[in-house]
Design an enzyme around this catalytic site. Sequence first.
Site, PDB file in Angstrom:
ATOM      1  N   ARG A 161      16.515  -8.533  11.575  1.00  0.00           N
ATOM      2  CA  ARG A 161      16.454  -9.902  11.113  1.00  0.00           C
ATOM      3  C   ARG A 161      17.768 -10.306  10.435  1.00  0.00           C
ATOM      4  NH1 ARG A 161      13.753 -10.013   6.984  1.00  0.00           N
ATOM      5  NH2 ARG A 161      12.741  -7.986   7.048  1.00  0.00           N
ATOM      6  N   LYS A 306       8.370 -13.216  12.458  1.00  0.00           N
ATOM      7  CA  LYS A 306       8.503 -13.417  11.017  1.00  0.00           C
ATOM      8  C   LYS A 306       8.647 -14.893  10.643  1.00  0.00           C
ATOM      9  CE  LYS A 306       7.956  -9.310   9.597  1.00  0.00           C
ATOM     10  NZ  LYS A 306       6.729  -8.917   8.894  1.00  0.00           N
ATOM     11  N   HIS A 325       1.727  -9.649   3.403  1.00  0.00           N
ATOM     12  CA  HIS A 325       2.566  -8.791   4.255  1.00  0.00           C
ATOM     13  C   HIS A 325       1.999  -7.381   4.138  1.00  0.00           C
ATOM     14  CE1 HIS A 325       6.706  -6.951   5.420  1.00  0.00           C
ATOM     15  NE2 HIS A 325       5.926  -7.155   6.473  1.00  0.00           N
ATOM     16  N   SER A 343       9.597  -3.759   5.017  1.00  0.00           N
ATOM     17  CA  SER A 343       9.852  -3.175   6.318  1.00  0.00           C
ATOM     18  C   SER A 343      10.165  -1.678   6.215  1.00  0.00           C
ATOM     19  CB  SER A 343      11.065  -3.891   6.918  1.00  0.00           C
ATOM     20  OG  SER A 343      11.261  -3.436   8.198  1.00  0.00           O
ATOM     21  N   LYS A 347       3.459   0.505   6.612  1.00  0.00           N
ATOM     22  CA  LYS A 347       2.250  -0.309   6.851  1.00  0.00           C
ATOM     23  C   LYS A 347       1.650   0.036   8.202  1.00  0.00           C
ATOM     24  CE  LYS A 347       4.505  -4.154   6.555  1.00  0.00           C
ATOM     25  NZ  LYS A 347       5.817  -3.558   6.337  1.00  0.00           N
ATOM     26  N   THR A 348       2.508  -0.009   9.261  1.00  0.00           N
ATOM     27  CA  THR A 348       1.980   0.229  10.614  1.00  0.00           C
ATOM     28  C   THR A 348       1.537   1.674  10.762  1.00  0.00           C
ATOM     29  OG1 THR A 348       3.434  -1.490  11.483  1.00  0.00           O
ATOM     30  CG2 THR A 348       2.534   0.070  13.078  1.00  0.00           C
ATOM     31  N   ASP A 362       0.428  -5.666   9.995  1.00  0.00           N
ATOM     32  CA  ASP A 362       1.573  -6.281   9.315  1.00  0.00           C
ATOM     33  C   ASP A 362       1.302  -7.583   8.569  1.00  0.00           C
ATOM     34  OD1 ASP A 362       4.548  -7.901   9.891  1.00  0.00           O
ATOM     35  OD2 ASP A 362       4.509  -5.944   8.934  1.00  0.00           O
ATOM     36  N   ARG A 427      12.013  -0.622  18.156  1.00  0.00           N
ATOM     37  CA  ARG A 427      10.684  -1.162  17.927  1.00  0.00           C
ATOM     38  C   ARG A 427       9.806  -1.083  19.163  1.00  0.00           C
ATOM     39  NH1 ARG A 427       8.948  -3.313  12.790  1.00  0.00           N
ATOM     40  NH2 ARG A 427      10.815  -3.122  11.510  1.00  0.00           N
TER      41      ARG A 427
HETATM   42  N1  LIG Z   1       5.531   9.749   4.097  1.00  0.00           N
HETATM   43  C1  LIG Z   1       5.633   8.746   5.000  1.00  0.00           C
HETATM   44  N2  LIG Z   1       4.745   7.722   4.947  1.00  0.00           N
HETATM   45  C2  LIG Z   1       4.842   6.693   5.823  1.00  0.00           C
HETATM   46  N3  LIG Z   1       5.787   6.585   6.823  1.00  0.00           N
HETATM   47  C3  LIG Z   1       6.674   7.591   6.905  1.00  0.00           C
HETATM   48  C4  LIG Z   1       6.647   8.713   6.024  1.00  0.00           C
HETATM   49  N4  LIG Z   1       7.661   9.542   6.359  1.00  0.00           N
HETATM   50  C5  LIG Z   1       8.291   8.970   7.404  1.00  0.00           C
HETATM   51  N5  LIG Z   1       7.726   7.803   7.761  1.00  0.00           N
HETATM   52  C6  LIG Z   1       8.212   6.939   8.856  1.00  0.00           C
HETATM   53  O1  LIG Z   1       8.576   5.671   8.294  1.00  0.00           O
HETATM   54  C7  LIG Z   1       8.392   4.652   9.273  1.00  0.00           C
HETATM   55  C8  LIG Z   1       7.464   3.581   8.728  1.00  0.00           C
HETATM   56  O2  LIG Z   1       7.512   2.544   9.696  1.00  0.00           O
HETATM   57  P1  LIG Z   1       6.367   1.481   9.791  1.00  0.00           P
HETATM   58  O3  LIG Z   1       5.028   2.097   9.544  1.00  0.00           O
HETATM   59  O4  LIG Z   1       6.536   0.744  11.071  1.00  0.00           O
HETATM   60  O5  LIG Z   1       6.730   0.560   8.557  1.00  0.00           O
HETATM   61  P2  LIG Z   1       6.305  -0.952   8.317  1.00  0.00           P
HETATM   62  O6  LIG Z   1       5.156  -1.239   9.225  1.00  0.00           O
HETATM   63  O7  LIG Z   1       5.956  -0.994   6.857  1.00  0.00           O
HETATM   64  O8  LIG Z   1       7.501  -1.752   8.647  1.00  0.00           O
HETATM   65  C9  LIG Z   1       7.759   5.308  10.492  1.00  0.00           C
HETATM   66  O9  LIG Z   1       8.792   5.608  11.416  1.00  0.00           O
HETATM   67  C10 LIG Z   1       7.163   6.600   9.904  1.00  0.00           C
HETATM   68  O10 LIG Z   1       7.080   7.632  10.872  1.00  0.00           O
HETATM   69  C1  LIG Z   2       9.658  -6.745  11.758  1.00  0.00           C
HETATM   70  C2  LIG Z   2       9.384  -6.598  10.525  1.00  0.00           C
HETATM   71  O1  LIG Z   2       8.188  -6.061  10.104  1.00  0.00           O
HETATM   72  P1  LIG Z   2       8.041  -4.591   9.515  1.00  0.00           P
HETATM   73  O2  LIG Z   2       9.406  -4.030   9.484  1.00  0.00           O
HETATM   74  O3  LIG Z   2       7.427  -4.854   8.151  1.00  0.00           O
HETATM   75  O4  LIG Z   2       7.136  -3.867  10.434  1.00  0.00           O
HETATM   76  C3  LIG Z   2      10.330  -6.991   9.508  1.00  0.00           C
HETATM   77  O5  LIG Z   2       9.940  -6.891   8.330  1.00  0.00           O
HETATM   78  O6  LIG Z   2      11.412  -7.429   9.938  1.00  0.00           O
HETATM   79 CA   LIG Z   3       5.347  -2.666  10.783  1.00  0.00          CA
HETATM   80 MN   LIG Z   4       6.525  -6.654   8.483  1.00  0.00          MN
END
Ligand SMILES: Nc1ncnc2c1ncn2[C@@H]1O[C@H](COP(=O)(O)OP(=O)(O)O)[C@@H](O)[C@H]1O
Ligand SMILES: C=C(OP(=O)(O)O)C(=O)O
Ligand SMILES: [Ca+2]
Ligand SMILES: [Mn+2]
Length: 643
Positions: A161, A306, A325, A343, A347-348, A362, A427
């Site tokens: 972003r 977003k 969020h 980010s 979360k995911t 998300d 992604r």
């Molecule tokens: N202890 C942990 N808890 C959560 N995620 C972790 C951890 N260690 C490494 N990761 C990595 O961090 C990243 C979190 O990404 P994601 O879940 O997509 O975040 P968000 O959805 O908040 O943007 C993933 O690649 C995950 O494998």
């Molecule tokens: C795409 C996004 O969502 P997230 O990284 O929280 O998954 C972002 O925050 O830019």
């Molecule tokens: Ca995410």
């Molecule tokens: Mn997000």
Amino acid sequence: MEANNGQARPGTTNGYGSRGDDGVCHDDSATPVRANTVDELHSLQRKPTAALSSSQLEERHKQQLQSISASLASTTCGIGPKLVKGDPARKKEMVGKALPHHQHHITVPTISVSDSDLKFTHVLYNLSPSELYEHAIKYEKGSFITSSGALATLSGAKTGRSPRDKRVVKDETTADDLWWGKGSPNIEMDEHTFLINRERAVDYLNSLDKVFVNDQFLNWDPNNRIKVRIISARAYHSLFMHNMCIRPTYEELENFGEPDFTIYNAGQFPCNRYTHYMTSSTSIDISLKRREMVILGTQYAGEMKKGLFSVMHYLMPKKQILSLHSGCNMGRAGDVALFFGLSGTGKTTLSTDRNRILIGDDEHCWSDNGISNIEGGCYAKCIDLSQEKEPDIWDAIKFGTVLENVVFDEHSREVDYTEKSVTENTRAAYPIEYIANAKIPCVGPHPKNVILLACDAFGVLPPVSKLSHAQTMYHFISGYTALVAGTEDGIKEPQATFSACFGAAFIMLHPTRYAAMLADKMKKHGATGWLVNTGWIGGSYGVGERISLAYTRKIIDAIHSGELLATGYKRTEVFGLDIPTKVEGVPSELFDPINTWEDKDSYKLTLFKLADLFKRNFKVFTNHKNGGVSDLADEIAAAGPNF
Ligand SMILES: Nc1ncnc2c1ncn2[C@@H]1O[C@H](COP(=O)(O)OP(=O)(O)O)[C@@H](O)[C@H]1O
Ligand SMILES: C=C(OP(=O)(O)O)C(=O)O
Ligand SMILES: [Ca+2]
Ligand SMILES: [Mn+2]
């Protein structure tokens, strides 16, 4: 039939075709396909989708095209471009060939000039993933089908972003309502400049011989659903939003009518740097009054997702609905958990849980009816993704999924998820039903646990803390985390940051407005607040290591099961956080960070450094009175670090 001594007699067949006197096989025994030419054969292959009679269909198409033309109209002349539905390439195929009797002869409008007044623009309306694959593979360099069937795409120069290039129109409807000034993500623009960029985007889109149009929904709560229209120039963008927004049924599409919000994605085309307020050739502009968003100079698809989230952060609170969020899942017993985080915090990853039902990864709304997912899909970071660590996300990467900026083997097309040569912010965007235990429709009861995810790059926050109500508000407003590499332009390594509501980049109102609503809902529904550090332990970034996902999952399981409510606690110094003494499957020494640091003095120094950063950041909120948290403000401020 065998002829004498095995030789076929002239004009007879021995099962291998007839042989003439010249001994050459003249096999014309099989009945020929019902087509006289190859073109005619091709035209037999695809049959029209019409569930309606052709006159109904034509009427509906006409209305849709009129509505889309109005969307693409320049504000200077009010009328929109001439549009025709369908793939221009296909139109050329159809012209001048003997058409099968059941197809009307289609007159192909000649696209002789680029002048949008005289030419037709072809509208590719709510195409299927298969059709979008074909357009991407055929016309968009850098699009490939991976070994698991996903569509690998490149988002161009921008792979994250661009918050510095985001603008929001400040006008009579938003001047007093929105959060402006220090700390706010909302950088102002006037309406005239918005219209200049809108004109540029519309001119670009109308100059093309085809545009993709998606008419879809946001918010699974049927009482608060928003109709969105996305007009884009790339099949990748259309497929991304097909996956990320809610997909209408055929009937819903038939009655779609006019959109509540429209995105003009002209991302391949730069904005004019001479235009007022521009900070680069990228500009992402939102006009809440016109309910439109313009994207110029960036093809990163996350901007659309977003941008719409920001719009929901404006529209939903107006209906006393809290937009969040957060990821969200539900246990078999109906216990709902929210996972807030900026980010890359998890979360995911953490909301996708084999033992729980996924509501969303998300973006959510918390209304009086409970929780609803805003989106129709998930947008997972896939750096270092492995089948062993994240099997459900791994399995979701199949036909129909968009993979952004991944690297793959040129022959096998197998993706190497450890590769960062394009970006670390690789992604995967997939429909939520690609997750086996997704809950469709994506709605659930009121949350029981509110988990705040902080990816602490300093390594001094405990892996888990149970929060008081005031501490939950304090940490929600602070939104401490470390922006991990790649998510936003220019982030090369984890950077300690404070992002109000764990998503300041997207919120439209002052953070205390959302905090007030969260406080009210948590109290009303008896939800418990937790702070989980998914970042570093045993030292700061570069010395310690990131806490293993397996341990974090055990901690989250203990929150879901109620084990963490039953265990003993001790209070930490400075932040005053209640940390558990034990969690099944996690070494107990991990819970108090001082145990995992070699150099205890360095730990204390770092702890005070982070506490000071929290204090400085929170100052901007303590003297903010509107938004209804003034009575809580002192209690909340007191819930921060004491030193
Ligand atoms: N202890 C942990 N808890 C959560 N995620 C972790 C951890 N260690 C490494 N990761 C990595 O961090 C990243 C979190 O990404 P994601 O879940 O997509 O975040 P968000 O959805 O908040 O943007 C993933 O690649 C995950 O494998
Ligand atoms: C795409 C996004 O969502 P997230 O990284 O929280 O998954 C972002 O925050 O830019
Ligand atoms: Ca995410
Ligand atoms: Mn997000």
